[in-house]
Scaffold this active site. Structure first.
Site, PDB file in Angstrom:
ATOM      1  N   LYS A 219       0.854  -1.181   0.000  1.00 20.86           N
ATOM      2  CA  LYS A 219       0.000   0.000   0.000  1.00 20.86           C
ATOM      3  C   LYS A 219       0.894   1.236   0.000  1.00 20.86           C
ATOM      4  O   LYS A 219       2.088   1.167   0.293  1.00 20.86           O
ATOM      5  CB  LYS A 219      -0.896   0.017   1.246  1.00 20.86           C
ATOM      6  CG  LYS A 219      -1.829  -1.173   1.381  1.00 20.86           C
ATOM      7  CD  LYS A 219      -2.611  -1.101   2.696  1.00 20.86           C
ATOM      8  CE  LYS A 219      -3.489  -2.324   2.901  1.00 20.86           C
ATOM      9  NZ  LYS A 219      -4.198  -2.280   4.205  1.00 20.86           N
ATOM     10  N   HIS A 220       0.301   2.370  -0.312  1.00 18.39           N
ATOM     11  CA  HIS A 220       1.068   3.613  -0.286  1.00 18.39           C
ATOM     12  C   HIS A 220       1.400   3.992   1.150  1.00 18.39           C
ATOM     13  O   HIS A 220       0.600   3.796   2.066  1.00 18.39           O
ATOM     14  CB  HIS A 220       0.282   4.742  -0.957  1.00 18.39           C
ATOM     15  CG  HIS A 220       0.100   4.548  -2.436  1.00 18.39           C
ATOM     16  ND1 HIS A 220       1.166   4.528  -3.315  1.00 18.39           N
ATOM     17  CD2 HIS A 220      -1.012   4.364  -3.190  1.00 18.39           C
ATOM     18  CE1 HIS A 220       0.710   4.331  -4.541  1.00 18.39           C
ATOM     19  NE2 HIS A 220      -0.605   4.223  -4.485  1.00 18.39           N
ATOM     20  N   GLU A 221       2.584   4.542   1.331  1.00 13.85           N
ATOM     21  CA  GLU A 221       3.008   4.994   2.648  1.00 13.85           C
ATOM     22  C   GLU A 221       2.051   6.064   3.143  1.00 13.85           C
ATOM     23  O   GLU A 221       1.570   6.901   2.383  1.00 13.85           O
ATOM     24  CB  GLU A 221       4.433   5.553   2.571  1.00 13.85           C
ATOM     25  CG  GLU A 221       5.045   5.933   3.902  1.00 13.85           C
ATOM     26  CD  GLU A 221       5.229   4.746   4.819  1.00 13.85           C
ATOM     27  OE1 GLU A 221       4.384   4.585   5.728  1.00 13.85           O
ATOM     28  OE2 GLU A 221       6.196   3.995   4.647  1.00 13.85           O
TER      29      GLU A 221
END
Length: 584
Positions: A219-221
């Site tokens: 997932k995106h940070e």
């Protein structure tokens, strides 16, 4: 639930009650969040006060127990809980006056290894790869090869047309009906490594967009930092820039006028932006799409605008004729001829720096780069993204940007923020320009493989050094942290460093040594717009998604997401075999 563990807190203190709070290790300078009140034992050790809470297992947690009277800190524990684990936290007094307290963490039931599905999936795909390699070895046997060709009657499809974002080809991509003899020439001179690089980025993008097995690193940070999901979009922008250099050079060399090429650039950019606004719009999930809630920024919108700026910039200063430019400094001979472009890009970066660090934002500190919410100890809850978020909300309106940024969960932000906003587009142009430089290197040192690869190494080292300086080799404490939401310049230089290294490896394997054809990533790389839009439009339809027996299982999510991604690779392969390519 998935990514959670059960924690039972046992309070053996006679009085008072306890307040349990926690802070995630991924939440920088965050306020502790209240979890539960634990009642006192009332002097009975047989019936201690208890409270059960669910705790996050994705990152390490810092647990803090305070007295409910006076808010005195009793103990603090840092621990990384395991998924589906069962734990007890026992609080008891070591002295009669309860001045000295012990907090012991006990594992009642061990957690599961949630990463085993990744290992199993890796082994499955390696097994499939092994079968394909054995199959290719059998195909080298003449009787076997003749029998297979007789049964399948495959058509030659190596003579390919241009990819949709300006992939290199010796054939003018504006010409829809090239002469037959030009196909073989185009096939021989095409750099398959570019399509392979693009396809690899796209396959990872599809996988993470479908959920990535619900693993946090797919997932995106939430704010500063870098995960696998944060790499793919800048890589896609990078290889678009590389393709621009080669395709425009090819068009002009084949006699297309600059005005004709400019019209095609404008039309292609318009279509990308239009597709992003109308077809691929995440605000569909809120309610039927209307102007009231239309998201204006987006991935395709940013690609379209970035393509427009970088392609127009290259078209303005490129020369149709091929020839060498005598540079006073040979080491800069692929840079100095394009000094006006570099001045333009540096001016853009100065604009980004000035707006980011000097623009006054109401009720926020100047130059703020944080997530807001509970970050920075809750001092600036409505300052998400600083100047970048303020500009988007001011010019586009809160309802026309992304409503659920990645910071909303960890940092509990409430302000809408768009990671594809206006200010970050400046640095996406810089990223595409770095890719453009890679394309110019392949043009300038044509067929000089050692020179090309050495230049890629030099650029990757240079980008790495700039990143190290900007970030101080730290996730949070640098001058400009790596941040995908902001598209910070350190994010561009870091992903640019990785992009040059990855392109070097693929170029060496595919176009120099020819030990790898680029499959299977080569096929989606040839139909990238179709695969990207298709995976967004059909995301919730079978066979890309189905009802799960256990929605709290990483294994089931990983199976579904890998299956969906593999199906798109197979679709792109079938389209490739039939010579069907969607270009704009």
């Amino acid at each position: 639930r998935m990514d959670q563990a059960l924690l039972l807190v046992r309070n053996e203190l006679p009085a008072p009650g306890l307040r349990l709070a926690a802070r995630s290790g991924s939440c920088h300078q965050c306020l502790y969040q209240f979890l539960a009140f634990v009642p006192p034992s009332n002097g009975s050790l047989t019936k201690p006060g208890t409270a059960s809470v669910m705790v996050d297992t994705q990152h390490a947690l810092t647990l803090m127990l305070n007295s409910s009277v006076g808010d005195r800190e009793l103990c603090k524990i840092q621990y990384h809980f395991g998924e589906f684990g069962n734990y007890s936290l026992v609080v008891k007094a070591l002295t009669a006056n309860t001045e000295t307290v012990s907090c012991d963490l006990i594992i009642n039931e061990g957690p599961i290894n949630s990463y085993l599905p990744i290992l199993f999936a890796f082994l499955v795909y390696m097994g499939i790869l092994g079968v394909l390699i054995v199959g290719r070895l059998f195909m080298k046997i003449d009787p076997v090869r003749n029998w297979v060709y007789k049964k399948l009657n495959p058509r030659e499809t190596d003579r390919l047309i241009n990819s949709e974002l300006g992939s290199p080809n010796t054939t003018d991509s504006i010409n829809c009906d090239p002469a037959p003899h030009s196909w073989s020439t185009a096939s021989r001179q095409r750099l398959h490594s570019l399509d392979t690089f693009r396809g690899l980025s796209l396959v990872i993008m599809v996988f993470v967009n479908y959920g990535g097995g619900k693993y946090w690193f797919f997932k995106h940070e939430s704010w500063n930092g870098l995960t696998v999901a944060d790499l793919v979009f800048p890589w896609f922008v990078f290889i678009m820039g590389t393709s621009i250099a080669l395709s425009l050079s090819s068009m002009l060399r084949w006699g297309s006028s600059k005005w004709k090429v400019l019209r095609k650039i404008l039309w292609r950019s318009f279509l990308l932006i239009l597709l992003g606004i109308i077809v691929v719009n995440p605000n569909y999930c809120l309610k039927p799409l209307s102007w009231d809630n239309l998201r204006i920024p987006g991935v395709l919108q940013r690609l379209g605008f970035t393509y427009l700026v970088v392609a127009a910039l290259e078209l303005l200063f490129t020369r149709a004729e091929s020839g060498t430019w005598e540079a006073p400094y040979p080491a800069l001979q692929d840079i100095l001829p394009y000094w006006p472009q570099w001045i333009f890009i540096l001016m853009l970066e100065v604009i980004w720096l000035c707006l980011t660090f000097l623009l006054p934002v109401p009720d926020c500190p100047r130059g703020y780069l944080g997530p807001g919410g509970i970050g920075d100890f809750g001092k600036y809850p409505n300052c998400t993204g600083g100047a970048a978020g303020y500009i988007d909300r001011l010019l586009l309106g809160e309802k026309h940007i992304y409503q659920h940024p990645s910071s909303s969960v960890t940092y509990q932000t409430t302000m809408p923020y768009d990671p594809e906003g206006i200010l970050g587009t400046i640095n996406s142009i810089v990223m595409a320009f770095l890719g453009l430089q890679a394309g110019k290197i392949t043009l300038f040192y044509k067929d000089q493989h050692k020179q090309i690869m050495s230049r890629f190494v030099i650029w990757s080292i240079l980008m790495g050094i700039i990143s190290a300086i900007l970030t101080k080799c730290s996730k949070e404490e640098g001058f400009i942290p790596i941040n995908k939401n902001l598209w910070s310049i350190s994010y561009v230089t870091t992903t640019g460093c990785f992009a040059f290294i990855l392109l070097l490896l693929i170029y060496y394997l595919v176009d120099v040594k020819k030990v790898w054809s680029g499959a299977p990533f080569f096929y989606p790389g040839m139909n990238s717009i179709l695969v990207y839009i298709g995976h967004e439009v059909f995301e919730n339809y079978f066979p890309f998604k189905w009802k799960m027996q256990d929605s709290q299982s990483h294994a089931e999510h990983l199976t579904q997401n890998l299956t969906a991604t593999t199906i798109w690779v197979l679709i792109s392969y079938l389209l490739y075999r039939r010579r069907i390519f969607w270009k704009i």
